[in-house]
Motif scaffolding. Structure first.
Motif, PDB file in Angstrom:
ATOM      1  N   ALA A   1       0.832  -1.198   0.000  1.00 38.62           N
ATOM      2  CA  ALA A   1       0.000   0.000   0.000  1.00 38.62           C
ATOM      3  C   ALA A   1       0.869   1.250   0.000  1.00 38.62           C
ATOM      4  O   ALA A   1       0.590   2.231  -0.708  1.00 38.62           O
ATOM      5  CB  ALA A   1      -0.925  -0.006   1.222  1.00 38.62           C
ATOM      6  N   TYR A   2       1.937   1.207   0.771  1.00 41.34           N
ATOM      7  CA  TYR A   2       2.884   2.333   0.816  1.00 41.34           C
ATOM      8  C   TYR A   2       3.496   2.582  -0.558  1.00 41.34           C
ATOM      9  O   TYR A   2       3.578   3.734  -1.012  1.00 41.34           O
ATOM     10  CB  TYR A   2       3.977   2.038   1.832  1.00 41.34           C
ATOM     11  CG  TYR A   2       5.169   2.974   1.731  1.00 41.34           C
ATOM     12  CD1 TYR A   2       5.110   4.262   2.239  1.00 41.34           C
ATOM     13  CD2 TYR A   2       6.348   2.562   1.105  1.00 41.34           C
ATOM     14  CE1 TYR A   2       6.190   5.120   2.134  1.00 41.34           C
ATOM     15  CE2 TYR A   2       7.433   3.414   0.998  1.00 41.34           C
ATOM     16  CZ  TYR A   2       7.350   4.693   1.507  1.00 41.34           C
ATOM     17  OH  TYR A   2       8.419   5.544   1.397  1.00 41.34           O
ATOM     18  N   ALA A   3       3.924   1.525  -1.232  1.00 43.67           N
ATOM     19  CA  ALA A   3       4.570   1.676  -2.537  1.00 43.67           C
ATOM     20  C   ALA A   3       3.629   2.327  -3.542  1.00 43.67           C
ATOM     21  O   ALA A   3       4.024   3.242  -4.290  1.00 43.67           O
ATOM     22  CB  ALA A   3       5.040   0.319  -3.049  1.00 43.67           C
ATOM     23  N   PHE A   4       2.373   1.890  -3.562  1.00 42.43           N
ATOM     24  CA  PHE A   4       1.419   2.465  -4.514  1.00 42.43           C
ATOM     25  C   PHE A   4       1.038   3.899  -4.149  1.00 42.43           C
ATOM     26  O   PHE A   4       0.897   4.754  -5.029  1.00 42.43           O
ATOM     27  CB  PHE A   4       0.174   1.589  -4.608  1.00 42.43           C
ATOM     28  CG  PHE A   4       0.389   0.312  -5.367  1.00 42.43           C
ATOM     29  CD1 PHE A   4       0.904   0.317  -6.649  1.00 42.43           C
ATOM     30  CD2 PHE A   4       0.077  -0.915  -4.793  1.00 42.43           C
ATOM     31  CE1 PHE A   4       1.121  -0.848  -7.360  1.00 42.43           C
ATOM     32  CE2 PHE A   4       0.280  -2.097  -5.491  1.00 42.43           C
ATOM     33  CZ  PHE A   4       0.791  -2.079  -6.778  1.00 42.43           C
ATOM     34  N   LEU A   5       0.868   4.156  -2.854  1.00 50.03           N
ATOM     35  CA  LEU A   5       0.548   5.519  -2.428  1.00 50.03           C
ATOM     36  C   LEU A   5       1.701   6.469  -2.731  1.00 50.03           C
ATOM     37  O   LEU A   5       1.506   7.577  -3.250  1.00 50.03           O
ATOM     38  CB  LEU A   5       0.239   5.531  -0.928  1.00 50.03           C
ATOM     39  CG  LEU A   5      -0.081   6.894  -0.309  1.00 50.03           C
ATOM     40  CD1 LEU A   5      -1.287   7.525  -0.980  1.00 50.03           C
ATOM     41  CD2 LEU A   5      -0.307   6.759   1.195  1.00 50.03           C
TER      42      LEU A   5
ATOM     43  N   HIS B   1       3.958   6.072  -5.022  1.00 45.85           N
ATOM     44  CA  HIS B   1       4.045   6.213  -6.476  1.00 45.85           C
ATOM     45  C   HIS B   1       3.084   7.314  -6.952  1.00 45.85           C
ATOM     46  O   HIS B   1       3.435   8.130  -7.807  1.00 45.85           O
ATOM     47  CB  HIS B   1       3.699   4.888  -7.148  1.00 45.85           C
ATOM     48  CG  HIS B   1       4.251   4.759  -8.522  1.00 45.85           C
ATOM     49  ND1 HIS B   1       4.533   3.553  -9.132  1.00 45.85           N
ATOM     50  CD2 HIS B   1       4.607   5.700  -9.447  1.00 45.85           C
ATOM     51  CE1 HIS B   1       5.004   3.751 -10.345  1.00 45.85           C
ATOM     52  NE2 HIS B   1       5.053   5.052 -10.553  1.00 45.85           N
ATOM     53  N   ALA B   2       1.877   7.339  -6.370  1.00 42.97           N
ATOM     54  CA  ALA B   2       0.915   8.375  -6.738  1.00 42.97           C
ATOM     55  C   ALA B   2       1.408   9.759  -6.333  1.00 42.97           C
ATOM     56  O   ALA B   2       1.264  10.733  -7.088  1.00 42.97           O
ATOM     57  CB  ALA B   2      -0.434   8.086  -6.072  1.00 42.97           C
TER      58      ALA B   2
ATOM     59  N   LEU C   1       1.688  12.001  -9.655  1.00 45.12           N
ATOM     60  CA  LEU C   1       0.571  12.889  -9.966  1.00 45.12           C
ATOM     61  C   LEU C   1       0.930  14.377  -9.969  1.00 45.12           C
ATOM     62  O   LEU C   1       0.606  15.093 -10.932  1.00 45.12           O
ATOM     63  CB  LEU C   1      -0.579  12.621  -8.990  1.00 45.12           C
ATOM     64  CG  LEU C   1      -1.968  13.109  -9.405  1.00 45.12           C
ATOM     65  CD1 LEU C   1      -2.359  12.521 -10.753  1.00 45.12           C
ATOM     66  CD2 LEU C   1      -2.998  12.730  -8.339  1.00 45.12           C
ATOM     67  N   PRO C   2       1.597  14.917  -8.925  1.00 45.12           N
ATOM     68  CA  PRO C   2       1.866  16.366  -8.918  1.00 45.12           C
ATOM     69  C   PRO C   2       2.677  16.871 -10.111  1.00 45.12           C
ATOM     70  O   PRO C   2       2.275  17.869 -10.740  1.00 45.12           O
ATOM     71  CB  PRO C   2       2.619  16.579  -7.592  1.00 45.12           C
ATOM     72  CG  PRO C   2       2.151  15.464  -6.727  1.00 45.12           C
ATOM     73  CD  PRO C   2       1.983  14.293  -7.641  1.00 45.12           C
ATOM     74  N   PRO C   3       3.818  16.223 -10.481  1.00 45.22           N
ATOM     75  CA  PRO C   3       4.551  16.759 -11.631  1.00 45.22           C
ATOM     76  C   PRO C   3       3.821  16.560 -12.950  1.00 45.22           C
ATOM     77  O   PRO C   3       3.966  17.376 -13.872  1.00 45.22           O
ATOM     78  CB  PRO C   3       5.874  15.976 -11.603  1.00 45.22           C
ATOM     79  CG  PRO C   3       5.532  14.692 -10.926  1.00 45.22           C
ATOM     80  CD  PRO C   3       4.517  15.062  -9.897  1.00 45.22           C
ATOM     81  N   THR C   4       3.030  15.494 -13.041  1.00 47.77           N
ATOM     82  CA  THR C   4       2.281  15.256 -14.274  1.00 47.77           C
ATOM     83  C   THR C   4       1.226  16.336 -14.478  1.00 47.77           C
ATOM     84  O   THR C   4       1.049  16.854 -15.586  1.00 47.77           O
ATOM     85  CB  THR C   4       1.623  13.866 -14.239  1.00 47.77           C
ATOM     86  OG1 THR C   4       2.629  12.871 -14.022  1.00 47.77           O
ATOM     87  CG2 THR C   4       0.913  13.565 -15.546  1.00 47.77           C
TER      88      THR C   4
END
Length: 328
Positions: A291-295, A297-298, A302-305
């Motif tokens: 869960a940590y890895a996916f969170l 990753h987001a 997400l912010p720079p994208t």
């Protein structure tokens, strides 16, 4: 064709690593860990993320002002974020190509300078990742790394060697060209290719190692990677099921190194698998680590994208800029 094959291999590897992540976990376990996330910690992580990128933008500006002394931080911010956004959604490192050739006219620089900065950035980031991994292994007492098969001492020595190369490239230049000439005597093709690469390397480093430029670049790199480390740590703090929050400082270099493995845009699967593996190696539960890895990753994706995408929508690259960028 090579690029297409590389993309196909990357997609396959992403699928393999995702399968490795989920083969012993249920989605319900991961959802439960996600549901406990503290949004305040995540919001703070996003703020620190942008602080880190502010340092990266200043580092890039310091390299570019040798070509355009009047260049300001705000002029560099949009193009750098746009290139990160493009790398996050497009294959074949399209963001690097965009930064090398797409913004030169509006930044008042030439393509050679822009391309050189990408190479120097890679060396600076490699220095940081290797050093952080060596320090993490030493701190946690993991003298033999389960991830790459070498210990802290070797990694710290490698970091010192990279730092010396960045600060004093002229010291290595005679030996490098001697090596190229020696290999050319019995493998002419390989020797010529090596000499061509050595020329690019030392041209780039001599461009940035003059005066006090390189020490300042190293300082901004340290600040940028410290900020990124705190993003990893703050995200870990947001999940109560993560028992050992300090493991995030091991996940930082391990997850980053995993991005060199061929994969999809945004490093789906590869980044997540090795980040979770770093967390579980220091005692965190598998579901919480995943869960940590996916969170995380987001938070990193997400912010720079969004920021880079908005910049490109508001400031699209015009036809004349493309023409100039592609011209010799």
């Amino acid at each position: 064709m090579k690029k297409i094959i590389r993309l196909i291999v990357g997609v396959i590897l992403a699928g393999v690593f995702l399968w490795l992540i989920f083969r012993h976990l249920s989605l319900d376990e991961i959802k439960e860990a996600f549901s406990e996330a503290n949004l305040s910690w995540i919001g703070l992580a996003v703020i620190v993320f942008f602080i880190g990128y502010a340092c990266r933008i200043e580092r890039w500006r310091l390299m570019l002002i040798q070509n355009n002394p009047a260049l300001q931080w705000r002029q560099c911010a949009g193009p750098l974020m746009a290139s990160v956004a493009a790398n996050n959604v497009l294959p074949f490192r399209a963001g690097d190509v965009l930064r090398a050739f797409g913004f030169n006219r509006r930044l008042g620089i030439n393509a050679a300078t822009s391309f050189t900065t990408l190479f120097v950035e890679r060396l600076l980031d490699l220095l940081m990742v290797v050093s952080f991994l060596g320090l993490a292994l030493a701190y946690f007492g993991m003298e033999s790394s389960a991830f790459i098969g070498v210990g802290a001492g070797f990694l710290l020595a490698a970091g010192a060697a990279i730092l010396f190369l960045l600060l004093f490239p002229a010291f290595f230049k005679p030996f490098a060209y001697w090596l190229g000439r020696t290999i050319s005597s019995f493998l002419p093709g390989l020797g010529k290719k090596m000499n061509d690469e050595f020329h690019k390397v030392f041209t780039a480093l001599e461009h940035t190692s003059s005066g006090h430029t390189m020490p300042r670049l190293v300082l901004w790199s340290v600040l940028a990677w410290l900020a990124e480390g705190f993003v990893f740590w703050l995200t870990a703090m947001s999940l109560p099921s993560v028992a050992n929050h300090l493991a995030a400082w091991l996940a930082l270099p391990v997850g980053t190194l995993a991005t060199v493995i061929p994969g999809t845009p945004g490093y789906v699967g590869t980044f997540d698998y090795f980040t979770a593996k770093a967390m579980t190696s220091l005692g965190n539960p598998a579901a919480a680590s995943t869960a940590y890895a996916f969170l995380l990753h987001a938070v990193l994706w997400l912010p720079p994208t969004i920021a880079g995408g908005v910049y490109l929508l508001v400031n699209p690259i015009k036809k004349q800029e493309k023409t100039k960028a592609l011209s010799p």
